[in-house]
Design a protein around this motif. Structure first.
Motif, PDB file in Angstrom:
ATOM      1  N   LEU A  55       0.852  -1.181   0.000  1.00 52.40           N
ATOM      2  CA  LEU A  55       0.000   0.000   0.000  1.00 52.40           C
ATOM      3  C   LEU A  55       0.892   1.237   0.000  1.00 52.40           C
ATOM      4  N   LEU A  56       0.863   1.993  -1.091  1.00 55.08           N
ATOM      5  CA  LEU A  56       1.650   3.212  -1.219  1.00 55.08           C
ATOM      6  C   LEU A  56       0.717   4.407  -1.102  1.00 55.08           C
ATOM      7  N   GLY A  57       1.154   5.417  -0.404  1.00 54.48           N
ATOM      8  CA  GLY A  57       0.337   6.617  -0.278  1.00 54.48           C
ATOM      9  C   GLY A  57       1.201   7.822   0.036  1.00 54.48           C
ATOM     10  N   SER A  58       0.680   8.981  -0.265  1.00 56.49           N
ATOM     11  CA  SER A  58       1.381  10.219   0.054  1.00 56.49           C
ATOM     12  C   SER A  58       1.035  10.627   1.482  1.00 56.49           C
ATOM     13  N   SER A  59       1.609  11.729   1.903  1.00 56.11           N
ATOM     14  CA  SER A  59       1.340  12.205   3.264  1.00 56.11           C
ATOM     15  C   SER A  59      -0.131  12.571   3.445  1.00 56.11           C
ATOM     16  N   ASN A  64      -3.768  11.516   7.699  1.00 64.17           N
ATOM     17  CA  ASN A  64      -5.169  11.402   8.104  1.00 64.17           C
ATOM     18  C   ASN A  64      -5.605   9.994   8.486  1.00 64.17           C
ATOM     19  N   LEU A  65      -4.821   8.995   8.128  1.00 64.93           N
ATOM     20  CA  LEU A  65      -5.159   7.609   8.440  1.00 64.93           C
ATOM     21  C   LEU A  65      -3.923   6.892   8.976  1.00 64.93           C
ATOM     22  N   ALA A  66      -4.074   6.188  10.071  1.00 63.08           N
ATOM     23  CA  ALA A  66      -2.983   5.362  10.577  1.00 63.08           C
ATOM     24  C   ALA A  66      -2.746   4.210   9.605  1.00 63.08           C
ATOM     25  N   ASN A  94     -11.962  13.208   3.181  1.00 63.64           N
ATOM     26  CA  ASN A  94     -13.054  13.553   4.099  1.00 63.64           C
ATOM     27  C   ASN A  94     -12.519  13.849   5.505  1.00 63.64           C
ATOM     28  N   ARG A  95     -11.554  13.073   5.951  1.00 68.68           N
ATOM     29  CA  ARG A  95     -10.968  13.301   7.276  1.00 68.68           C
ATOM     30  C   ARG A  95     -10.141  14.581   7.301  1.00 68.68           C
ATOM     31  N   TRP A  96      -9.499  14.919   6.196  1.00 67.64           N
ATOM     32  CA  TRP A  96      -8.732  16.155   6.123  1.00 67.64           C
ATOM     33  C   TRP A  96      -9.642  17.372   6.200  1.00 67.64           C
TER      34      TRP A  96
END
Length: 97
Positions: A55-59, A64-66, A94-96
């Motif tokens: 799982l790759l993701g940016s900041s 916003n998610l652990a 949505n969390r941001w």
């Protein structure tokens, strides 16, 4: 943003700024401290157990998610990786907001 993180913004755009230290192929951003030369490592898919994924993701995701939340979110009920990615990014946005 009031979070002491350097971000790149699209001029006059109402979107969150991208916080990154490297951008693959992003040669123009070096003027603001972004390194366009990535660190690369190799993983063999054959060495991974069945059912595992990367799982790759940016900041924008990781702020916003652990990590455990993101993995559980993707594992939940998505057979299609595109649907999982869209759902995860929508939840992070949505969390941001």
């Amino acid at each position: 943003m009031h979070d002491n993180i350097c971000r790149l913004f699209v001029q006059d755009a109402p979107v969150p700024g991208l916080a990154l230290t490297r951008g693959i192929g992003f040669r123009l951003a070096h003027t603001v401290g972004v390194i366009h030369k990535p660190s690369v490592c190799v993983m063999r898919r054959s060495d991974m157990a069945d059912g595992t994924f990367i799982l790759l993701g940016s900041s924008g995701v990781w702020t916003n998610l652990a990590e455990k939340t993101a993995v559980n979110w993707v594992c939940r009920s998505f057979a299609d990786c595109q649907a999982a990615a869209m759902s995860l990014s929508t939840e992070a946005l949505n969390r941001w907001e």
